[in-house]
Design a protein around this motif. Structure first.
Motif, PDB file in Angstrom:
ATOM      1  N   LYS A   5      65.035 -43.781  54.461  1.00  0.00           N
ATOM      2  CA  LYS A   5      65.539 -44.662  53.405  1.00  0.00           C
ATOM      3  C   LYS A   5      64.704 -45.918  53.195  1.00  0.00           C
ATOM      4  N   SER A   6      64.108 -46.475  54.259  1.00  0.00           N
ATOM      5  CA  SER A   6      63.349 -47.726  54.144  1.00  0.00           C
ATOM      6  C   SER A   6      61.856 -47.508  53.944  1.00  0.00           C
ATOM      7  N   LEU A   7      61.405 -46.256  53.993  1.00  0.00           N
ATOM      8  CA  LEU A   7      59.974 -45.966  53.930  1.00  0.00           C
ATOM      9  C   LEU A   7      59.376 -46.393  52.591  1.00  0.00           C
ATOM     10  N   LYS A   8      58.383 -47.262  52.670  1.00  0.00           N
ATOM     11  CA  LYS A   8      57.724 -47.776  51.463  1.00  0.00           C
ATOM     12  C   LYS A   8      56.272 -47.322  51.357  1.00  0.00           C
ATOM     13  N   THR A   9      55.592 -47.174  52.526  1.00  0.00           N
ATOM     14  CA  THR A   9      54.162 -46.899  52.502  1.00  0.00           C
ATOM     15  C   THR A   9      53.797 -45.801  53.496  1.00  0.00           C
ATOM     16  N   ILE A  10      52.978 -44.860  53.027  1.00  0.00           N
ATOM     17  CA  ILE A  10      52.388 -43.846  53.899  1.00  0.00           C
ATOM     18  C   ILE A  10      50.875 -43.992  53.755  1.00  0.00           C
ATOM     19  N   VAL A  11      50.217 -44.288  54.864  1.00  0.00           N
ATOM     20  CA  VAL A  11      48.756 -44.440  54.872  1.00  0.00           C
ATOM     21  C   VAL A  11      48.166 -43.165  55.463  1.00  0.00           C
ATOM     22  N   VAL A  12      47.244 -42.546  54.733  1.00  0.00           N
ATOM     23  CA  VAL A  12      46.611 -41.301  55.173  1.00  0.00           C
ATOM     24  C   VAL A  12      45.157 -41.608  55.503  1.00  0.00           C
ATOM     25  N   LYS A  13      44.787 -41.464  56.786  1.00  0.00           N
ATOM     26  CA  LYS A  13      43.421 -41.781  57.217  1.00  0.00           C
ATOM     27  C   LYS A  13      42.457 -40.605  57.102  1.00  0.00           C
ATOM     28  N   ASN A  14      42.983 -39.386  56.964  1.00  0.00           N
ATOM     29  CA  ASN A  14      42.126 -38.216  56.833  1.00  0.00           C
ATOM     30  C   ASN A  14      41.376 -38.298  55.500  1.00  0.00           C
ATOM     31  N   THR A  15      40.097 -37.941  55.508  1.00  0.00           N
ATOM     32  CA  THR A  15      39.297 -38.005  54.286  1.00  0.00           C
ATOM     33  C   THR A  15      39.168 -36.641  53.608  1.00  0.00           C
ATOM     34  N   LYS A  16      39.792 -35.623  54.204  1.00  0.00           N
ATOM     35  CA  LYS A  16      39.729 -34.275  53.644  1.00  0.00           C
ATOM     36  C   LYS A  16      41.091 -33.898  53.061  1.00  0.00           C
ATOM     37  N   ASN A  17      41.172 -32.710  52.486  1.00  0.00           N
ATOM     38  CA  ASN A  17      42.429 -32.224  51.922  1.00  0.00           C
ATOM     39  C   ASN A  17      43.512 -32.144  52.988  1.00  0.00           C
ATOM     40  N   ILE A  18      44.696 -32.567  52.626  1.00  0.00           N
ATOM     41  CA  ILE A  18      45.865 -32.439  53.483  1.00  0.00           C
ATOM     42  C   ILE A  18      46.872 -31.611  52.708  1.00  0.00           C
ATOM     43  N   TRP A  19      47.496 -30.672  53.385  1.00  0.00           N
ATOM     44  CA  TRP A  19      48.501 -29.847  52.725  1.00  0.00           C
ATOM     45  C   TRP A  19      49.870 -30.475  52.939  1.00  0.00           C
ATOM     46  N   PHE A  20      50.505 -30.866  51.847  1.00  0.00           N
ATOM     47  CA  PHE A  20      51.885 -31.357  51.859  1.00  0.00           C
ATOM     48  C   PHE A  20      52.770 -30.221  51.371  1.00  0.00           C
ATOM     49  N   SER A  21      53.808 -29.886  52.130  1.00  0.00           N
ATOM     50  CA  SER A  21      54.699 -28.792  51.707  1.00  0.00           C
ATOM     51  C   SER A  21      55.525 -29.244  50.508  1.00  0.00           C
ATOM     52  N   PRO A  22      56.083 -28.301  49.759  1.00  0.00           N
ATOM     53  CA  PRO A  22      56.856 -28.651  48.569  1.00  0.00           C
ATOM     54  C   PRO A  22      58.060 -29.559  48.835  1.00  0.00           C
ATOM     55  N   ASP A  23      58.658 -29.482  50.017  1.00  0.00           N
ATOM     56  CA  ASP A  23      59.848 -30.278  50.324  1.00  0.00           C
ATOM     57  C   ASP A  23      59.569 -31.438  51.274  1.00  0.00           C
ATOM     58  N   THR A  24      58.347 -31.906  51.333  1.00  0.00           N
ATOM     59  CA  THR A  24      57.978 -32.973  52.270  1.00  0.00           C
ATOM     60  C   THR A  24      58.880 -34.195  52.133  1.00  0.00           C
ATOM     61  N   PHE A  25      59.177 -34.604  50.904  1.00  0.00           N
ATOM     62  CA  PHE A  25      59.922 -35.846  50.661  1.00  0.00           C
ATOM     63  C   PHE A  25      61.374 -35.614  50.255  1.00  0.00           C
ATOM     64  N   LYS A  26      61.892 -34.425  50.485  1.00  0.00           N
ATOM     65  CA  LYS A  26      63.260 -34.113  50.088  1.00  0.00           C
ATOM     66  C   LYS A  26      64.238 -35.111  50.725  1.00  0.00           C
ATOM     67  N   GLY A  27      65.125 -35.667  49.920  1.00  0.00           N
ATOM     68  CA  GLY A  27      66.115 -36.614  50.415  1.00  0.00           C
ATOM     69  C   GLY A  27      65.607 -38.043  50.510  1.00  0.00           C
ATOM     70  N   SER A  28      64.396 -38.296  50.040  1.00  0.00           N
ATOM     71  CA  SER A  28      63.836 -39.653  50.052  1.00  0.00           C
ATOM     72  C   SER A  28      63.560 -40.096  48.620  1.00  0.00           C
ATOM     73  N   ASN A  29      63.700 -41.396  48.374  1.00  0.00           N
ATOM     74  CA  ASN A  29      63.438 -41.937  47.046  1.00  0.00           C
ATOM     75  C   ASN A  29      61.950 -42.256  46.929  1.00  0.00           C
TER      76      ASN A  29
END
Length: 189
Positions: free
Chosen positions: A129-153
């Motif tokens: 609920k409080s998550l505002k920022t996600i920092v991704v340090k990888n410089t290559k492709n990252i696979w995010f699943s379709p429901d990664t953020f389910k239930g989050s605004n």
């Protein structure tokens, strides 16, 4: 005489190779896993060998030297998923965030994903609920699943990719996040 000498040399070479292979295989670092079957472990320390008080990760380790975060508990507002974890004295590279592993981190405002993270599975950030920022340090492709953020605004979130990421990869990542329904800000830098 030459035939006998050739046979003796061949047997001697075979003996040296057999003994050398046995010595090399016993000198390898022990792994808490057996065969190819993954084992769930609680990480003893972070990549620098420090005790992990918060967050405490539960990881699944693999014979390939990699680990997947499958659970975590924290009371911090800013969390960095480590590059490596140690389990029973063996160092593993953290390459993925497992399904529902970081869900319900209600107090976490910022999560930094290490450069080794390649996959983020289903509902990893569910109900953060409080998550505002996600920092991704990888410089290559990252696979995010379709429901990664389910239930989050996601409208109030920002995903920041490394400034070292190529423009082409960054464009792919933007497209992927939009495709899975991320509505927040996506930046590089």
């Amino acid at each position: 005489m030459k035939k006998v000498l050739k046979k003796v040399m061949a047997l001697a070479l075979a003996a040296v190779l057999t003994i050398g292979t046995a010595v090399t295989s016993t000198a390898a670092a022990p792994s808490p896993t057996t065969g190819k079957k993954p084992v769930n472990q609680i990480a003893d320390t972070d990549s620098k060998g420090n005790n992990t008080k918060s967050p405490v990760y539960t990881v699944r380790t693999y014979d390939t030297g990699r680990a997947r975060i499958i659970g975590a508990a924290t009371i911090k507002e800013n969390v960095t998923v480590p590059n490596y974890v140690k389990v029973n004295g063996v160092k593993y590279r953290v390459t993925s965030i497992g399904a529902k592993s970081l869900k319900n981190w209600k107090s976490v405002k910022k999560i930094t994903l290490s450069k080794n993270i390649k996959t983020v599975h289903n509902q990893s950030f569910k109900s953060c609920k409080s998550l505002k920022t996600i920092v991704v340090k990888n410089t290559k492709n990252i696979w995010f699943s379709p429901d990664t953020f389910k239930g989050s605004n996601t409208k109030k979130m920002t995903v920041k990719f490394s400034k070292k990421m190529s423009k082409k990869t960054y464009a792919k990542m933007q497209k992927r996040l939009r495709k899975i329904g991320f509505k927040g800000k996506i930046t590089r830098g």
